[in-house]
Design a protein around this motif. Structure first.
Motif, PDB file in Angstrom:
ATOM      1  N   LYS A 142      80.991  95.188  71.562  1.00 46.04           N
ATOM      2  CA  LYS A 142      80.440  95.737  72.558  1.00 46.04           C
ATOM      3  C   LYS A 142      81.637  95.992  73.547  1.00 46.04           C
ATOM      4  O   LYS A 142      81.642  97.193  73.668  1.00 46.04           O
ATOM      5  CB  LYS A 142      79.699  95.091  73.421  1.00 46.04           C
ATOM      6  N   LEU A 143      81.999  95.007  73.443  1.00 40.34           N
ATOM      7  CA  LEU A 143      83.408  94.940  74.149  1.00 40.34           C
ATOM      8  C   LEU A 143      85.043  95.959  73.282  1.00 40.34           C
ATOM      9  O   LEU A 143      85.472  96.948  73.991  1.00 40.34           O
ATOM     10  CB  LEU A 143      85.185  93.491  73.661  1.00 40.34           C
ATOM     11  N   MET A 144      84.516  96.731  72.480  1.00 34.32           N
ATOM     12  CA  MET A 144      85.315  98.007  71.916  1.00 34.32           C
ATOM     13  C   MET A 144      84.731  98.856  71.054  1.00 34.32           C
ATOM     14  O   MET A 144      84.976  99.331  70.785  1.00 34.32           O
ATOM     15  CB  MET A 144      85.424  96.520  70.001  1.00 34.32           C
ATOM     16  N   GLY A 145      83.135  99.231  71.915  1.00 35.62           N
ATOM     17  CA  GLY A 145      82.616  99.963  71.944  1.00 35.62           C
ATOM     18  C   GLY A 145      81.996 100.509  71.064  1.00 35.62           C
ATOM     19  O   GLY A 145      81.069 101.388  70.972  1.00 35.62           O
ATOM     20  N   TYR A 146      81.621  98.981  70.213  1.00 34.53           N
ATOM     21  CA  TYR A 146      80.550  99.248  69.265  1.00 34.53           C
ATOM     22  C   TYR A 146      79.028  99.340  69.587  1.00 34.53           C
ATOM     23  O   TYR A 146      78.634  98.421  70.273  1.00 34.53           O
ATOM     24  CB  TYR A 146      80.854  98.142  68.007  1.00 34.53           C
ATOM     25  N   THR A 147      78.480 100.392  69.029  1.00 32.87           N
ATOM     26  CA  THR A 147      76.705 100.744  69.540  1.00 32.87           C
ATOM     27  C   THR A 147      75.951 100.774  68.308  1.00 32.87           C
ATOM     28  O   THR A 147      75.031 100.427  67.805  1.00 32.87           O
ATOM     29  CB  THR A 147      76.822 101.745  70.335  1.00 32.87           C
ATOM     30  N   GLY A 148      76.672 100.487  66.583  1.00 33.62           N
ATOM     31  CA  GLY A 148      75.743 100.861  65.386  1.00 33.62           C
ATOM     32  C   GLY A 148      74.623  98.687  65.184  1.00 33.62           C
ATOM     33  O   GLY A 148      74.966  98.145  66.313  1.00 33.62           O
ATOM     34  N   THR A 149      73.991  99.188  64.363  1.00 38.48           N
ATOM     35  CA  THR A 149      73.097  97.872  63.844  1.00 38.48           C
ATOM     36  C   THR A 149      74.303  96.831  63.204  1.00 38.48           C
ATOM     37  O   THR A 149      73.054  95.793  62.632  1.00 38.48           O
ATOM     38  CB  THR A 149      71.962  98.682  62.995  1.00 38.48           C
ATOM     39  N   GLY A 150      75.126  96.885  62.903  1.00 38.36           N
ATOM     40  CA  GLY A 150      76.049  96.359  62.204  1.00 38.36           C
ATOM     41  C   GLY A 150      76.470  94.530  62.434  1.00 38.36           C
ATOM     42  O   GLY A 150      76.130  93.957  62.228  1.00 38.36           O
ATOM     43  N   ALA A 151      76.513  95.049  63.642  1.00 39.58           N
ATOM     44  CA  ALA A 151      76.638  93.744  64.684  1.00 39.58           C
ATOM     45  C   ALA A 151      75.268  92.433  64.740  1.00 39.58           C
ATOM     46  O   ALA A 151      75.725  91.632  65.182  1.00 39.58           O
ATOM     47  CB  ALA A 151      77.132  93.648  66.239  1.00 39.58           C
ATOM     48  N   VAL A 152      73.611  93.083  64.794  1.00 42.57           N
ATOM     49  CA  VAL A 152      73.044  92.573  64.427  1.00 42.57           C
ATOM     50  C   VAL A 152      72.754  91.457  63.449  1.00 42.57           C
ATOM     51  O   VAL A 152      72.780  90.695  62.912  1.00 42.57           O
ATOM     52  CB  VAL A 152      71.397  92.673  65.081  1.00 42.57           C
ATOM     53  N   ARG A 153      73.427  92.826  62.249  1.00 40.34           N
ATOM     54  CA  ARG A 153      73.319  92.276  60.723  1.00 40.34           C
ATOM     55  C   ARG A 153      74.607  90.915  60.903  1.00 40.34           C
ATOM     56  O   ARG A 153      74.049  88.878  60.242  1.00 40.34           O
ATOM     57  CB  ARG A 153      73.896  92.712  59.693  1.00 40.34           C
ATOM     58  N   LEU A 154      75.314  91.135  60.669  1.00 40.79           N
ATOM     59  CA  LEU A 154      76.898  89.961  61.057  1.00 40.79           C
ATOM     60  C   LEU A 154      76.278  88.850  62.009  1.00 40.79           C
ATOM     61  O   LEU A 154      77.117  87.841  61.277  1.00 40.79           O
ATOM     62  CB  LEU A 154      78.185  91.483  61.139  1.00 40.79           C
ATOM     63  N   GLY A 155      75.672  89.202  63.310  1.00 41.64           N
ATOM     64  CA  GLY A 155      75.826  87.850  64.248  1.00 41.64           C
ATOM     65  C   GLY A 155      74.056  86.870  63.187  1.00 41.64           C
ATOM     66  O   GLY A 155      74.919  85.744  62.952  1.00 41.64           O
TER      67      GLY A 155
END
Length: 329
Positions: free
Chosen positions: A63-76
């Protein structure tokens, strides 16, 4: 320049609530197998709780880098599954009987099943990560896994021995801080961070992870069994010296050193009591020295990201080191 933000745990939870819930759902789906034993062990591990701090860091970094996709949930979910796999293997290696206040998985299912379940969790994490179709992400995860395995092997070689502070720092980087650093890196990669930005995010994660583990080790020596969810001074019982103990060993008398070495040799508090060791640590202010080191790492974490533009996400990241060093369990 002051870097202390006004933020609370509730603020961070509210900020990440939906994404953390999605990660928990992905975590649940990701630990289901056609083999019932794996599904049962996975469900037991999830029910044990946990702070989900590593997925939260990945979310904040993205989010700090402005990412809004679903990949963060997957990689989380990936980093939490990797973390869970390490706990399963750690409990087997340490012959631990409790984890988070209840029987460890290996007590319930035995070492053989849990070794294989841990292996399966690692492979499942990589399978989920593959969905991103990003070789850099896989490269970072492979490096992480190798570092953690190397750390476990190095620790096994050091059990029962007195180590230097630098050797100890290397161990806790590999076993703990490396996953914090990787979580921050993965969020940066998703958000298209530059090389310099990625380095700063990684530095933040590394320093935060170092502070986290030092505090964890202090709590192992000072908190109650009820708070810890495991016996007090478990590290010494397992033959591990941590920062406060190293600090005392560098300053104590030969007789005091023998007291600590006896515990390490016996892997139990038989000839020596816990209060005897705690008295030595108090005499040389070793707990205070370890806490001071944790505060230094926490400050280094804040400074690593101070050049990023101000935002609610940055304030949450600046708050996290306070949470890590002030926690009581």
């Amino acid at each position: 320049m002051s870097l202390s933000p006004t933020f609370t745990a509730k603020d961070v939870f509210d900020l990440l609530r939906d994404d953390l819930a999605a990660i928990e759902a992905q975590f649940e789906r990701g630990t289901v197998s056609n083999v019932q034993a794996i599904t049962d062990i996975g469900a037991y591990l999830r029910a044990g709780g946990g702070k989900r701090l590593r997925p939260a860091l990945l979310l904040l970094s993205a989010k700090l880098m402005g990412y809004t996709g679903t990949g963060a949930v997957r990689l989380g979910a990936v980093v939490e599954i990797v973390h869970t796999a390490t706990l399963v293997h750690d409990d087997i290696i340490d012959e631990a009987e409790t984890r988070r206040g209840r029987p460890s998985a290996n007590v319930n299912w035995g070492n053989a099943r849990c070794v294989l379940a841990g292996d399966w969790l690692y492979m499942q994490a990589f399978r989920i990560a593959l969905e991103e179709r990003n070789l850099r992400i896989l490269d970072v995860l492979i490096d992480l896994t190798q570092q953690m395995v190397e750390g476990e092997l190095l620790q096994m070689e050091k059990l029962g021995k007195c180590v230097t502070q630098q050797e100890h720092f290397d161990l806790i980087f590999r076993k703990t801080a490396c996953l914090f650093a990787t979580s921050m890196r993965l969020g940066g990669i998703l958000g298209g961070a530059t090389g310099d930005q990625e380095r700063k995010l990684e530095e933040y994660g590394r320093n935060l992870g170092m502070a986290f583990q030092i505090v964890d080790d202090v709590l192992d020596l000072t908190a109650s069994e009820e708070v810890l969810g495991k016996p007090v001074a478990s590290d010494l019982r397992e033959g591990k010296v941590t920062m406060a103990v190293i600090h005392a060993l560098e300053r104590c008398t030969p007789a005091e050193r023998q007291v600590i070495e006896t515990v390490l040799r016996e892997r139990a508090f038989q000839s020596v009591s816990i209060p005897q060791v705690q008295e030595i640590l108090a005499r040389y202010h070793s707990i205070e020295a370890a806490n001071a080191a944790a505060l230094e790492f926490a400050q280094a974490a804040r400074e690593a990201i101070c050049t990023f533009p101000d935002s609610e996400i940055k304030r949450a990241l600046l708050w996290a080191p306070d949470f890590v060093v002030e926690r009581e369990k």
